[in-house]
Design an enzyme around this catalytic site. Sequence first.
Site, PDB file in Angstrom:
ATOM      1  CG  HIS A  25      -2.130   0.865   1.138  1.00 32.10           C
ATOM      2  ND1 HIS A  25      -2.348   1.936   1.983  1.00 32.10           N
ATOM      3  CD2 HIS A  25      -3.180   0.849   0.293  1.00 32.10           C
ATOM      4  CE1 HIS A  25      -3.484   2.526   1.659  1.00 32.10           C
ATOM      5  NE2 HIS A  25      -4.020   1.891   0.652  1.00 32.10           N
TER       6      HIS A  25
ATOM      7  CG  ASP B 282      19.029  11.340  -9.345  1.00 24.96           C
ATOM      8  OD1 ASP B 282      18.930  10.306 -10.027  1.00 24.96           O
ATOM      9  OD2 ASP B 282      19.055  12.486  -9.835  1.00 24.96           O
TER      10      ASP B 282
ATOM     11  CE  LYS C 112      -1.631   5.018  -0.650  1.00 23.82           C
ATOM     12  NZ  LYS C 112      -2.004   3.884  -1.408  1.00 23.82           N
TER      13      LYS C 112
END
Lengths: 204, 204
Positions: free
Chosen positions: A143, A150, A145
């Site tokens: 779940h 870099d 996100k």
Amino acid sequence: RVGLALAAAAALALALAAWRRRRPPVREVLFFPSRPSCTEALLAEAAGLGTTARPCPCPLPQGDSSLSRLLRHLLSARRSLEICLFAFSSPQLGRAVQLLHRRGVRVRVVTDAQYMGLPGSQIGLLRQAGIQVRHDQESGYMHHKFAVVDRRMLITGSLNWTTQAIQNNRENVLVVEDAEYVKPFLDEFERIWEEYNPIKYRFF
Amino acid sequence: RVGLALAAAAALALALAAWRRRRPPVREVLFFPSRPSCTEALLAEAAGLGTTARPCPCPLPQGDSSLSRLLRHLLSARRSLEICLFAFSSPQLGRAVQLLHRRGVRVRVVTDAQYMGLPGSQIGLLRQAGIQVRHDQESGYMHHKFAVVDRRMLITGSLNWTTQAIQNNRENVLVVEDAEYVKPFLDEFERIWEEYNPIKYRFF
């Protein structure tokens, strides 16, 4: 001796100048729904096609929006991009990721097995483009996100990268360069990346 | 003159001591699923019932976990608590919020209309306890998952406050005291709080 002193002074001056040029760390909060805006110019510029070559004929306003800010941060990647996303179906963000892959950025994607095959998912397109994708085999959801650009910039929040979420939901995204926040997320990515290694997949 | 100098020196020493005692800002990242742990002692202590009065008979291990860390930060509230949550069904977190309300902390909750009535939702219980709750009336989701403690500490991430998410999902929560991150979230809360004022509800 005078030469040595001069060289030391020059080195000091250079170091001081570099320190002054040092960009302050990005600390940005984006809220959604994003106001509607055309992101074609941004994507064309990032693809090296120039900004003014072919103005987009769509009626959407130009200018900044939460989505364009998010795209800009993503497109700043030069070396690596780790993505860990429950749901990924936004065509603009999908194009940005493919563009970075073509540009030579090392892209790795972790996603949720139950959501990656839904209609409109970008995951199949990313795989077709040759981008490495791994997914869970658990009953719980993957779940997260977040993305790391870099190994320096963390992009995280409540936002799934879907058009529904970008255009209709109340959502937040933090863009953060403080190492204290970036490092644990990078470690979490590497943990999950290894755990979801396909050699460990079970086929029922 | 000597007295004045001594007083100035004493004031300086006091200021220096206060500056040294200053707690560095909290900067913590929690990952889920949380390892199983019993949070009864923590909640009993916060309720002023003492920690050792009645040891919990459950077989869960004691000690720290991501859930207990989250609870601890939440329970540190002394004056105010803003909560903005898509889904809220964790009984432990629900008890913590009720406990803060009884302790006199000003609690305000914003949530999603479509999710607040689902089985196991804590929202009805919070309302019964006299806590102010407001919800959206939009087709998009109120998908935020954040809280602000004493207008000072931001708790935000991918985690909905549900047992499923805490025990089974891959999730993250940032605990942050940097004003640059806390302020925009407080402003967002106030914006949404006003927008979801019940005097604006439409009844179809």
